[in-house]
Design an enzyme around this catalytic site. Structure first.
Site, PDB file in Angstrom:
ATOM      1  N   SER A  16       0.804  -1.231   0.000  1.00 27.47           N
ATOM      2  CA  SER A  16       0.000   0.000   0.000  1.00 27.47           C
ATOM      3  C   SER A  16       0.836   1.280   0.000  1.00 27.47           C
ATOM      4  O   SER A  16       0.340   2.350   0.334  1.00 27.47           O
ATOM      5  CB  SER A  16      -0.983   0.013   1.184  1.00 27.47           C
ATOM      6  N   GLY A  18       2.001   2.720  -2.674  1.00 26.48           N
ATOM      7  CA  GLY A  18       1.708   3.502  -3.872  1.00 26.48           C
ATOM      8  C   GLY A  18       2.503   3.095  -5.100  1.00 26.48           C
ATOM      9  O   GLY A  18       2.526   3.817  -6.096  1.00 26.48           O
ATOM     10  N   LYS A  19       3.144   1.933  -5.049  1.00 27.81           N
ATOM     11  CA  LYS A  19       3.963   1.477  -6.173  1.00 27.81           C
ATOM     12  C   LYS A  19       3.140   1.316  -7.453  1.00 27.81           C
ATOM     13  O   LYS A  19       3.560   1.757  -8.516  1.00 27.81           O
ATOM     14  CB  LYS A  19       4.632   0.137  -5.847  1.00 27.81           C
ATOM     15  N   ASP A  40       3.234  -9.203  -6.949  1.00 26.25           N
ATOM     16  CA  ASP A  40       1.857  -9.698  -6.871  1.00 26.25           C
ATOM     17  C   ASP A  40       1.501 -10.538  -8.099  1.00 26.25           C
ATOM     18  O   ASP A  40       0.698 -11.467  -8.005  1.00 26.25           O
ATOM     19  CB  ASP A  40       0.866  -8.542  -6.725  1.00 26.25           C
TER      20      ASP A  40
END
Length: 182
Positions: A16, A18-19, A40
């Protein structure tokens, strides 16, 4: 002196941080075509058995345990991404080095000989915890636990803070650092 623009941008930050938002805007604004691949992507592609035991274990408190089986598959994935870059692709990698410096070293090995820009994506633990809660699709506590720990012992060319500047401003900073002529 002319700098060679990177063929790969590695964005390392906690959950979380902001990548993905940053990577998506980079894709829109960088010259040429850039693929966005994140850890992911690997986790989503992995068989369920790799997400337990000696693989990757997400603990109820937000901690992450990286086992030998996951490390092996992760290095294969990195080598595959490096092969894509060697074939001419440009790639933005979204990662979070929960393994610490060993995570960065794995990328160094795979990307040897390629031009790489290393970007630390930081964000205050309270901010990422609020983002995590709003998303609702993450293990509570993971974002705050990773906010600083994924940066311990990591070397960057540039660090940005998504809690202190707009995504547009950060993209401009990245463009100036890695893609400005001169």
């Amino acid at each position: 002196m002319t700098r060679t623009p990177p063929q790969v941008l590695v964005l390392n930050g906690g959950s979380s941080s902001g990548k993905t938002t940053l990577a998506r805007l980079l894709q829109e604004t960088l010259p040429g075509t850039w693929l966005r691949l994140g850890v992911d992507t690997l986790v989503d592609a992995a068989p369920p058995r790799l997400l337990s035991g000696y693989g990757l274990v997400l603990e109820p408190d937000g901690g992450v345990v990286v086992g030998d089986d996951f490390v092996a598959v992760e290095q294969q994935w990195r080598t595959g991404i490096a092969a894509m870059v060697r074939a001419g692709a440009r790639v933005i990698v979204e990662d979070n080095f929960v393994s610490g410096p060993a995570g960065q070293q794995g990328w160094h090995s795979a990307l040897s000989g390629l031009s790489v820009g290393w970007v630390g994506v930081r964000c205050d633990a309270a901010v990422v915890a609020a983002r995590e809660a709003a998303r609702g699709d993450r293990t509570p506590g993971m974002a705050a636990a990773q906010a600083e720990s994924v940066h311990d012992g990591i070397t960057y060319d540039l660090e940005v803070d998504t809690g202190r500047a707009s995504t547009e401003a950060l993209v401009q900073t990245i463009r100036e650092r890695f893609f400005a002529r001169g």
